[in-house]
Design an enzyme around this catalytic site. Structure first.
Site, PDB file in Angstrom:
ATOM      1  N   LYS A 185      -6.883   3.406   8.463  1.00 58.40           N
ATOM      2  CA  LYS A 185      -5.935   4.397   7.923  1.00 58.40           C
ATOM      3  C   LYS A 185      -6.642   5.783   7.868  1.00 58.40           C
ATOM      4  O   LYS A 185      -5.788   6.642   7.997  1.00 58.40           O
ATOM      5  CB  LYS A 185      -5.688   3.955   6.525  1.00 58.40           C
ATOM      6  CG  LYS A 185      -4.699   2.545   6.551  1.00 58.40           C
ATOM      7  CD  LYS A 185      -4.441   2.165   4.846  1.00 58.40           C
ATOM      8  CE  LYS A 185      -3.812   0.914   4.827  1.00 58.40           C
ATOM      9  NZ  LYS A 185      -3.310   0.381   3.687  1.00 58.40           N
TER      10      LYS A 185
ATOM     11  N   SER B 145       0.857  -1.179  -0.020  1.00 59.83           N
ATOM     12  CA  SER B 145       0.058  -0.032   0.145  1.00 59.83           C
ATOM     13  C   SER B 145       0.859   1.191  -0.019  1.00 59.83           C
ATOM     14  O   SER B 145       0.339   2.628  -0.054  1.00 59.83           O
ATOM     15  CB  SER B 145      -0.856   0.076   1.138  1.00 59.83           C
ATOM     16  OG  SER B 145      -0.101  -0.055   2.616  1.00 59.83           O
TER      17      SER B 145
END
Length: 879
Positions: free
Chosen positions: A813, A770
């Site tokens: 996140k 990511s």
């Protein structure tokens, strides 16, 4: 050597002088050696000798070895015992010495002392014959009546002892196998005799004299045993013999006799256990196993004993219980069987609690105990609704996955409270033995049931709520895999007949509500994860933490520290400062600890104030009534001045503001450093997921003259290293399009240029795909010389074609970006569905950029977008 030939000892023997005991032929004695001559004998003769003759020594009793080599030897005892040194053990504590294990062979007489140093050696004459006895027996006529009388007393003495002891049984066999002339010495060394009596037996060279001296010793020992048996309580063996014939008497008994009445009134432990087994509601299979165990526990009843039917109860059960009664309680099998049967009786085979199925009341309880967690509450209410429609619903198997401190364990306790069930927690962190789950087989010493069966015994019902805490931290070892053992427990199609190794009987676990907790599913085996319904429990937002603090944490801390709301006041602004500047976590554990520190500091102030206020009152009580007014008037101005000087707490309630926070908790631990760290090109903010929740991650890049190498630092995994190589390859292939050049102005970014990528917090291992878009943005900022917007964070996987692929952990996140004070978040376009899980207040405060490719990422990351040189389409002629 022939069977009848005599064995001769050496004519010259080294002498071991001892005064501790008397060694007789045929017996064994352990003696300590610490005198100079005896020590020299052991060192020079026994330890250095290599032949069998070197291990034969002469043991002289009733003689002390002088403590010094200079001293003369005392007069030696005339008769000694030739002995074989079987074992020599040395030690230096508390002083150097040896311990000898010697076995007597025969008598000898000292003829002449040959030398005294370094150890005494003498010329000896053998007095007893040593023969190899192989089925050699003298006739009774040769031994005479004296030996027969001795043998009779010896047999009588041995039979008075417990023949179940192996040493006693071996001694009884020796009486028949050994020659009669060897028995007086052996029995004298076994029975209770003094050293002087043993010395007299040693000096008796003639066999007839030895028999005459030993017989009175045997008679004395026999009389002592008879007297001891009369004064002592009956032994277990006596009770055992009486009980063994009891069933034969019960066959022909007359009804209503005194013996039957006494047996009916006998409410001992075994009878109580029999009643418990009869009245228990265990399954038919479990009842059969209990009866079988009672039957197998009869280890002392003779095999020829036949039990008859006892009126009034089934034959098998009554017979097996009667057999358990006959077993001596001192036998290990008695305790093992008894513990097993008691456990079987105590297990809740059919005992259960009635569920509270009122959905409204359940919703109120869940809302009062926990704030947010809507997905968990919804699942519990669904279970209650289905239970109202179907009573025999199997218990669900849930798995709460989330960072620490978000309330996974406490919500399991609330679920049990909501359903009205018993609650039991099983900690699985670090468990590496499958026997902790399935139990030990009863063939092992110290065996016990597994934690599942023990938990059922503890709660006493068969439908509790079991919390399997930290299921992701199970370990594997040589003792098996506990995660594999849980497969049967957590499988709804199998746990209705769960078999514990200790019970060896199927137990129904289908009504148990299993709730497992974990921080991540990565370490849970796929087969085990497939059996559980996973419910994600994300971290809390700042608004949720504020509500949790004022609804639950602050009242709890006030109660624990003996404070009241009238004494301390913590406004929401202060709580927000604690959350943002003193904690940075997904849960609320650190927040709870900080609030506890504040309450302790306030408690000190309150206690000091109360102590100072009570001082004047104690002074007044000690004076008389006449002078009380004068003392009070004189003390008034002093008390006022003291009050002004004392550091008493202010008027209640004590308000906790930012200055009080700094005094109590110290300077802030976390600062908003995003804008400062993005003050130069080559820095971008990424978003990472960890088992502890989401985190923001800075990516820094720099370039210098070199040979075109890419250096990566920061404890990176293989996947993240590959993402860095993908990013630099994509930028090199699109450098002309985005007008990216190196220091020399070349579009080949690695031409005479080295690039260094660093991920701070280098002690923490990082991995995952990511960070691809963050690395591309960081390198684009470095080569273009432009700054990345300070309020932007991003996450997403990249490809060589410039596509942005979806990633996981979007909610954690996004919450991490919200905690850090960022305003815009770049996520993959295919992760748009994950935004629905984020609460509305957070979505309103953040701006989300959905990126399908790296063009979208770069345009959103840089202020004013990222200029792209238009591509000129060239038509190639085919002529």
């Amino acid at each position: 050597m022939a069977s009848g030939s005599a064995i001769q000892i050496p004519t010259r023997l080294p002498l071991l002088l001892t005064h501790e005991g008397v060694l007789l032929p045929g017996s064994t004695m352990r003696t300590s050696v610490d005198s100079p001559r005896n020590m020299q004998l052991v060192r020079s003769r026994l330890l250095k000798g290599t032949s069998l003759r070197s291990t034969i020594i002469g043991v002289i009793p009733n003689t002390s070895d002088p403590t010094s080599d200079c001293d003369d030897l005392p007069s030696l005892h005339r008769i000694g015992t030739a002995a074989l040194a079987v074992q020599v053990v040395g030690s230096n504590w508390p002083k150097p010495h040896y311990t000898l294990l010697v076995t007597g062979l025969c008598r000898f007489q000292i003829l002449q002392l040959l030398k005294e140093k370094p150890y005494p050696v003498a010329e000896v004459e053998q007095l007893d014959r040593l023969e190899q006895f192989t089925n050699q027996h003298k006739s009774e006529e040769e031994l005479g009546e004296l030996s027969e009388q001795f043998y009779k007393y010896a047999v009588q003495l041995v039979e008075m002892l417990d023949m179940s002891v192996p040493a006693v049984a071996k001694l009884r066999r020796l009486l028949d196998n050994l020659p009669r002339e060897a028995l007086p010495d052996i029995l004298t060394s076994i029975i209770r005799t003094s050293n002087q009596e043993k010395l007299q037996i040693l000096d008796a060279v003639r066999l007839e004299e030895r028999f005459k001296m030993t017989i009175p010793l045997l008679v004395r020992q026999i009389e002592g045993l008879k007297l001891l048996q009369k004064t002592r309580k009956p032994k277990q063996d006596d009770d055992k013999r009486v009980v063994a014939i009891r069933p034969s008497r019960r066959i022909s008994h007359v009804a209503n006799t005194t013996e039957d009445e006494e047996e009916e009134e006998d409410h001992d432990d075994v009878v109580m256990l029999e009643k418990k087994i009869r009245t228990s509601s265990m399954s038919e299979q479990a009842l059969k196993v209990c009866l079988k165990e009672i039957k197998s526990s009869d280890l002392v009843v003779q095999e020829s004993l036949t039990l008859q039917l006892i009126p009034g109860c089934p034959y098998e059960f009554s017979a097996y219980i009667s057999r358990l009664k006959k077993m001596p309680q001192s036998m290990p099998e008695y305790a093992l069987t008894r513990n097993y049967l008691e456990l079987m009786v105590e297990l809740p085979w059919n005992k259960s609690t009635k569920d509270r199925l009122e959905i409204r009341a359940a919703r109120i309880v869940l809302d009062n105990d926990h704030y947010a967690m809507e997905k968990l509450k919804k699942r519990v209410l669904e279970y209650l609704a289905v239970r109202q429609l179907k009573n025999n619903l199997k218990g669900p198997i849930l798995c709460f996955v989330g960072p620490p401190g978000v309330g996974k364990t406490s919500v399991g306790r609330s679920i049990a409270k909501t359903l009205g069930r018993e609650f039991h927690r099983i900690a699985l962190g670090g468990v590496c033995d499958q026997s902790d789950i399935r139990g030990h087989r009863r063939t092992y010493v110290g065996s016990m049931p597994g934690r599942i069966i023990n938990g059922l015994k503890t709660v006493g019902v068969n439908n509790p709520v079991f919390l399997l805490d930290e299921v992701d931290k199970l370990a594997k070892s040589l003792q098996g895999d506990p995660a594999a053992a849980l497969l049967e427990v957590l499988d709804p199609e199998q746990n209705h007949s769960f078999t514990d190794h200790y019970l060896n009987v199927a137990f129904d676990l289908s009504q148990v509500l299993f709730i497992a907790t974990a921080n991540t599913t990565a370490t849970i085996p796929p087969a085990l994860l497939d059996r559980m319904e996973v419910i994600q429990v994300p971290g809390y937002t700042q608004e949720e933490k504020i509500e949790i603090a004022h609804r639950h944490l602050i009242p709890k801390q006030l109660e624990q520290h003996g404070l009241t709301p009238q004494q301390i006041q913590i406004p929401q602004v202060t709580t927000l400062d604690i959350i943002t500047r003193y904690t940075r976590e997904a849960g609320v554990r650190a927040l709870d600890r900080k609030l506890g520190a504040i309450c302790r500091a306030v408690a000190v102030k309150v206690a000091e104030g109360q102590h100072k206020e009570t001082k004047p009152e104690r002074a007044e009580v000690g004076e008389g009534e006449d002078c009380k007014e004068h003392i009070t008037e004189d003390a008034k101005p002093e008390s006022i001045s003291d009050t002004a000087d004392l550091a008493l707490p202010p008027e209640m309630p004590i308000l906790i503001d930012f200055h009080a926070l700094k005094d109590i908790l110290g300077p802030p631990m976390y600062e908003m450093e995003v804008s400062e760290r993005l003050s130069q090109p080559g820095v971008a903010i990424g978003l990472a997921w960890t088992p502890l929740g989401g985190e923001i991650m800075f990516v820094e890049a720099s370039r210098m003259e070199g040979e075109g190498q890419l250096t990566l630092t920061g404890q990176l995994g293989d996947v993240m290293k590959e993402s860095a190589h993908l990013a630099i390859s994509w930028l090199r292939s699109n450098a002309r399009r985005y007008q990216l050049t190196n220091a020399s102005g070349s579009f080949d970014l690695l031409d005479n240029t080295d690039i260094h990528l660093h991920f701070p917090a280098g002690a923490v291992t990082k991995d995952g795909p990511s960070a691809g878009v963050t690395i591309v943005t960081c390198l684009a900022s470095l080569f273009s010389g432009r700054l990345v917007c300070s309020d932007v964070a991003m996450t997403g996987e990249i490809t060589l074609r410039g596509l942005v692929l979806p990633v996981g952990g979007i909610k954690d996140k996004v919450l991490a970006a919200h905690r850090a004070g960022l305003k815009r978040v770049i996520i993959p376009q295919r992760n748009e569905k994950d935004l629905e899980e984020i609460s509305a207040p957070v979505r309103q405060e953040l701006q989300f950029v959905l990126a399908a490719g790296l063009d979208d990422v770069l345009n959103a990351a840089f202020e004013g977008g990222f200029a792209v040189k238009p591509r000129l389409e060239h038509l190639n002629s085919k002529l």
